[in-house]
Design a protein around this motif. Structure first.
Motif, short mmCIF file in Angstrom:
data_model
loop_
_atom_site.label_atom_id
_atom_site.label_comp_id
_atom_site.label_asym_id
_atom_site.label_seq_id
_atom_site.Cartn_x
_atom_site.Cartn_y
_atom_site.Cartn_z
N UNK A 253 3.01 47.12 -4.99
CA UNK A 253 4.46 47.16 -5.01
C UNK A 253 4.98 48.47 -4.44
N UNK A 254 6.00 48.35 -3.59
CA UNK A 254 6.65 49.54 -3.05
C UNK A 254 7.93 49.79 -3.84
N UNK A 255 8.31 51.03 -3.90
CA UNK A 255 9.46 51.42 -4.70
C UNK A 255 10.72 50.65 -4.30
N UNK A 256 10.90 50.46 -2.99
CA UNK A 256 12.14 49.84 -2.53
C UNK A 256 12.03 48.34 -2.27
N UNK A 259 13.52 43.11 -6.18
CA UNK A 259 12.85 42.76 -7.43
C UNK A 259 12.04 41.46 -7.33
N UNK B 44 19.25 39.96 -12.86
CA UNK B 44 18.09 40.60 -12.24
C UNK B 44 17.10 39.58 -11.72
N UNK B 46 17.70 37.66 -8.82
CA UNK B 46 18.14 37.22 -7.52
C UNK B 46 16.95 36.92 -6.61
N UNK B 182 0.84 54.53 1.66
CA UNK B 182 1.25 54.59 0.26
C UNK B 182 0.24 55.48 -0.46
N UNK B 374 11.57 57.93 -7.54
CA UNK B 374 11.43 57.46 -6.16
C UNK B 374 10.38 58.28 -5.42
N UNK B 375 9.76 57.69 -4.44
CA UNK B 375 8.72 58.41 -3.71
C UNK B 375 9.31 59.36 -2.66
N UNK B 417 6.50 52.39 6.94
CA UNK B 417 6.85 52.55 5.53
C UNK B 417 5.90 53.62 4.97
N UNK B 419 5.26 56.33 2.30
CA UNK B 419 5.71 56.76 0.97
C UNK B 419 4.62 57.49 0.20
N UNK B 421 4.12 58.72 -3.63
CA UNK B 421 4.71 58.67 -4.98
C UNK B 421 4.71 60.04 -5.62
#
Lengths: 685, 423
Positions: A253-256, A259, B44, B46, B182, B374-375, B417, B419, B421
């Motif tokens: 899972x990535x932070x952004x 959901x 939550x 969606x 990551x 957040x990362x 992407x 990131x 952490x």
């Protein structure tokens, strides 16, 4: 149809005026009129009648011919359709492929309006002829139209797939647009190759599609391959059962992530968890458990418990991860961890004992919380997909069914009669292990006690002959008394199943539940037909399955103990606005309490002098029932705790000596002491 | 099989334009969409697939628009989503930007396009370059009566028209590699992958046959060449112009290209490479008083290369105030609306190591809600360099008129992407 009035009477209508303007001699006027028409269309007015100008089908410009045939199909007026036949027949044989491909779709449109006419006019044969068309786009649209039509003809062999036209489809596959490729692949997935050689050759020709940039093409190709690989011998190069096993990192899972992506990834990670990657998975889950989204955190913590069940060897590791999380003292993390530990579905008592021991030795306060916690178990998610459903879903890869994890008939109206898809069976082997979805299937194999879902439930329930429908009064609610749970009635049931029967009743909607305790009661009194025994405490019925969670079906119930048998009583109330029929019920055999293999435990409860042993047993077990109820609408799951009191026998009174002797028989290591505070006892109790 | 109707809604859920392809669902059903979406958002829960009664809504969002497809059936969801994204692509190519304004301004053409893109729920022609040949902005079909369907629409080569002419025949090849990374808070690399794309700008006359040669390991193995200096491409995906069966057969990338810009292929490499820009960070939070941040960035690529436009975004608590920075190179800027500090370094040579320190005040009254962690994110671009070592060995261009054409190649590596952490 009301629309047809425009043809005869309503001369002054807007449509009429527009039509006049469209035929005006001046170009400017015509242009204005077209703009008006489009404006009318965009606000939703039906202006399709303007286009019943069939002469357009003869226009020298193929674009006009195609537009004419396209709009023709949109005129959903029964009376007009017969005028469409001749122009359509011409267009199906038009020299221009653009017109032919449009005409092919028009046949499907027409079929939607008047199926009989399409058949009578021989348009289905024309469509089948188009499968051999020289133009790949025409082939693709013909395939799409035939597939669409055959959806409403479940049993006909409309597409008439045979090795010859399969070959034509495979050729067109290489040449048509990405969308055409999807139509063809989806159609191929319904074909049953005659032998493994044919299956292999189709696989070989479909495999290159996996490199297509359009993900929908790729998924449709995957669907074909998953189905046909089933037919190939296991030792062939093509057989790669564990397709995603190496890819678990992709699902971190990535932070952004949105959901829904996070939750979906979490679910996939658990399904892919194995002994080889469990350390990584647990480290990730632990990381997620410290995020801020409460819902996601709870699911992550719960996932740790699911891992413990799935990868048995890792149970100890999972527990220590959970214990670490309990140390975080974050309220909802601790809560969830407690529930998970309690719910850890490890059938092996020693493991459970070990968990408690670890817990006690690490954190006695938490241990108390765990043991005494009254939280109901949260187990609405079914961890695993039942194998036959999984097989069916493989045939629906990429469709809504695969998103909902439900067979199409569970959410598509009017699809009940349509036969359900299933994977082909490899010659000479029928065991479920042949399923190509490696990890997932492996899981289901390890866990054969999965709750079956959906329609299969009824058939699989037991070998009980459901027999002719029993004459049951139509009641708005009923009491299903006396489901013999633990008593001797078991012997009278077939095999290892515990299910009384399906309920061949229709529940009419009812705004207020009215309990009628007759009729069905008799149905379920399979064993001895004991009446209500007076005396003994019976807890009032509690709601086990609220109506909001079960599309209007409410189930409440309680447990009673009568003459040596424990009974589960349930009230079914229909709070929806529709009838409910085809009821069936099944209990999860997963729980030691209700596991046929552990009957030795349960039957002992009726012996007075094992009373304490029963209690002791309870102390480490969660006396929980998981129940699945199916009706015509859906399958629902709920669980309920068996209150302690029903385990007591009526004649449980013991002589003082016997009790003391029994007490002494209990080995010291099984004894635990703690003080009960603030417990006021009144005299006489 | 697919969509019953397609709607384009404004940001409030009001339909701007719609096309009813099958007529089996009342068009008013769309009124349920926005309330449903808002409700799910609140819960939550969606998701891109919503259902109301028997109607299923498959939707995507683009700028201030919602594109929604409805269906009653067990539709091919991946096809529908793919189609919706394609629709966005076509409209964007027609109107430059796709937003509410462009839909309102181009009503007629949008309607025409919706009619041509899909028929009875089956996607048809979705190639905007070809569509532009017969569905024109002016919409003057009635007057001329000349507008014809280009044969391309139904040709096996449905993405390129005949008769294209250029004075100078050229192809520009961009090899772009994005690095996804990551890293866990303890510094261990969880995921490191390279996603490469090869984009072409084609200015070629006629119907040219192109063949692209890469240092593809599988190809080298097939042809008995040494595996050195070859790369192992995974998950290769091609534009529809590439002959997939040919590639499957002998790894030849052969195609007749569309005219102009397009993405020829993409690939992925999961071979672990050293993270190009490595970040070490210490974020110390002293409750009720301050936050101290120390970030060290190291360029772990060869000295001859330079990373441009490096931006390191470091999360700070939302209630932080009075920022102070110190950087060994570049500049730092506090973006309170995003709760980050952005440290920008215009040019970052390989092998170098830079430092940034930041200091923030914290209010004495702590706020109640817990914040996420957040990362740290990193953006960069390294020109003339591919991290995988992929190389274009040749681009053969053959056209029957026999002209000479020049291929130009450009390599670039950038952050994807990326990131890290934080703890």
């Amino acid at each position: 149809m009301t629309d047809s009035k425009y043809f005869t009477t309503n001369k002054k209508g807007e449509i009429f005026e527009l039509k006049a303007e469209l035929n005006n001699e001046k170009k400017e006027k015509r242009k204005e009129a077209v703009k008006k028409v489009i404006a009318a269309m965009t606000v939703g007015k039906d202006v399709s009648l303007l286009w019943y100008n069939f002469r357009d089908c003869e226009d020298p410009n193929p674009l006009i011919r195609a537009l004419a045939v396209r709009t023709m199909g949109c005129i959903r007026v029964d009376k007009i359709t017969e005028y469409l036949c001749e122009p359509l027949r011409k267009c199906l044989k038009d020299e221009d492929p653009y017109v032919r491909k449009t005409a092919a779709v028009c046949v499907a449109k027409l079929h939607d309006i008047n199926a009989q006419m399409v058949e009578d006019q021989g348009f289905l044969d024309s469509l089948r002829d188009l499968i051999a068309d020289s133009n790949p786009m025409v082939v693709a649209n013909a395939v799409a139209a035939l597939s669409e039509i055959s959806e409403s003809h479940p049993n006909s062999n409309l597409l008439d797939l045979n090795p010859q036209n399969i070959n034509k489809l495979l050729t067109a596959l290489n040449e048509c647009t990405e969308w055409g490729q999807i139509f063809i692949l989806d159609c191929l997935s319904n074909y049953n190759p005659k032998d493994d050689r044919e299956a292999q050759s189709i696989c070989e020709r479909v495999t290159p599609r996996l490199s297509h940039a359009n993900s929908a093409v790729v998924l449709s190709a995957v669907k074909v391959l998953m189905k046909f690989l089933e037919l190939l011998p296991k030792d062939s190069d093509y057989y790669k059962p564990e397709i995603l096993k190496q890819e678990i990192k992709v699902f971190f899972v990535k932070y952004n992530d949105p959901i829904y992506v996070k939750l979906e990834k979490l679910d996939i990670m658990i399904r892919l968890a194995s002994q080889a990657n469990i350390a990584q998975v647990l480290a990730e889950l632990k990381e997620y458990a410290t995020e801020v989204d409460v819902d996601f955190v709870r699911k992550a913590v719960r996932a740790i418990g699911r891992c413990a069940i799935k990868v048995e060897q890792s149970a100890e590791r999972c527990v220590s991860t959970l214990l670490d999380l309990i140390q975080t003292k974050v309220n909802y993390v601790v809560q969830e961890a407690i529930v998970v530990i309690r719910d850890s579905d490890n059938p092996d008592l020693r493991d459970r004992g070990y968990i408690y021991w670890r817990l006690l030795s690490t954190d006695p306060v938490t241990a108390k919380e765990v043991v005494l916690s009254e939280k109901p178990l949260i187990s609405e998610e079914t961890d695993l997909i039942e194998p036959t459903l999984l097989d069916e879903l493989i045939c629906h890869i990429g469709s809504l069914a695969s998103v909902y994890h439900k067979p199409p008939n569970a959410f598509v109206e009017g699809s009940h009669g349509i036969h359900r898809k299933h994977l082909p069976i490899h010659h000479g082997s029928t065991d479920a292990g042949d399923s190509p979805v490696g990890t997932t299937t492996a899981t289901t194999l390890e866990q054969p006690q999965v709750i079956p879902s959906q329609g299969d439930l009824l058939g699989d329930l037991l070998n009980l002959d459901l027999g002719p429908p029993v004459n049951v009064p139509q009641v708005s609610s009923m009491q299903m008394g006396a489901v013999d749970l633990l008593g001797g009635g078991l012997d009278s049931l077939v095999g290892q199943s515990f299910i009384p029967s399906s309920v061949p009743a229709t529940f009419a909607p009812s705004p207020t539940p009215a309990v009628v305790s007759s009729g069905l009661n008799d149905l379920f009194e399979l064993s001895t037909g004991i009446g209500m025994a007076p005396g003994g405490y019976v807890a009032p019925k509690a709601v086990w399955l609220p109506a909001v969670k079960a599309k209007g079906l409410e189930i409440s119930g309680t447990f009673t103990h009568r003459q040596g048998h424990i009974y589960m009583e349930m009230n079914f109330t229909n709070k929806a606005l529709q009838h409910m029929t085809d009821f069936a019920i099944q209990f999860n055999k997963n729980r030691p309490f209700y596991n046929p293999d552990r009957l030795t435990y349960t039957t002992q409860f009726s012996l007075p002098n094992t009373l304490y042993r029963a209690l002791h047993y309870l102390k480490i077990l969660v006396p929980l029932f998981e129940v699945a109820v199916k009706n015509n609408i859906d399958v629902f799951y709920f669980s309920c705790l068996i209150p302690l009191n029903v385990l007591f026998v009526e004649d449980g009174k013991m002589e003082r000596q016997v009790f003391l002797a029994t007490w002494k028989d209990i080995p010291n290591e099984n004894e635990l002491q703690f003080q009960i505070k603030e417990c006021h006892l009144n005299a006489g109790e | 099989m697919s969509a019953s109707a397609v709607f384009i809604l404004d940001v409030k859920g009001k339909p701007l334009i719609s096309r009813n392809y099958k007529g089996d669902i009342a068009m008013s059903e769309i009124e349920h969409f926005m309330p449903l979406l808002l409700q799910r958002e609140e819960e939550g829960a969606l998701a891109p697939l919503l259902s109301h009664g028997r109607v299923h809504f498959l939707w995507i969002k683009h700028s201030n628009l919602y594109l929604v497809a409805t269906t009653l059936k067990n539709a091919n969801a991946s096809l529908v989503y793919s189609f919706l994204y394609k629709t966005v692509e076509v409209f964007s190519e027609y109107f430059k930007e796709l937003e509410e304004e462009s839909i309102r301004d181009n009503f007629v053409i949008v309607y025409e396009l919706l009619d041509e893109l899909m028929d009875f729920g089956f996607p048809q022609t979705t190639d905007s370059k070809i569509l532009q040949e017969y569905i024109t902005q002016q919409g003057n079909k009635l007057e001329t009566g000349k507008s014809r369907v280009p044969p391309t629409v139904t040709n096996a080569v449905s993405w390129r028209s005949e008769g294209i002419k250029y004075k100078k025949n050229e192809v520009f090849i961009d090899v772009i590699e994005s690095v996804n990374l990551l890293v866990n808070a303890n510094g261990s690399v969880l995921l490191s992958e390279i996603v490469g794309t090869i984009k072409l700008k084609v200015f070629l006359s006629g119907m040219p046959e192109l063949r692209l040669g890469l240092n593809d390991r599988v190809l080298f193995e097939l042809t008995g060449r040494s595996k050195n200096k070859s790369v192992e491409l995974e998950d290769v995906k091609f534009h529809q112009c590439v002959r997939l069966s040919r590639f499957d057969n002998d790894r030849t990338i052969s195609f007749i290209p569309p005219d102009g810009d397009f993405e020829l292929m993409s690939y992925r490499l999961s071979t672990q490479v050293k993270p190009l820009i490595w970040i070490e960070s210490v974020i110390e939070k002293f409750s009720h008083s301050r936050v101290e941040i120390m970030v060290k960035a190291k360029g772990q690529f060869k000295k001859q290369s330079v990373a441009n436009g490096v931006e390191i975004s470091v999360p700070v608590p939302s209630d932080a105030d009075s920022p102070r920075f110190k950087t060994s190179v570049g500049s730092a800027k506090y973006m309170p609306e995003k709760n980050v500090v952005i440290w920008s370094i215009k040019s970052f040579p390989g092998g170098k190591e830079y430092l940034m320190r930041a200091h923030f005040g914290l209010p004495s009254v702590e706020k109640e809600e817990v914040e996420g962690r957040p990362p740290i994110g990193v953006k960069f671009e390294i020109p003339y360099f591919t991290v995988s070592g992929i190389q274009v060995r040749y681009m053969k261009i053959i056209e029957k008129s026999g002209y000479q054409a020049l291929p130009w190649v450009r390599y670039i590596t950038q952050s994807g992407d990326y990131q890290l952490r934080t703890s």
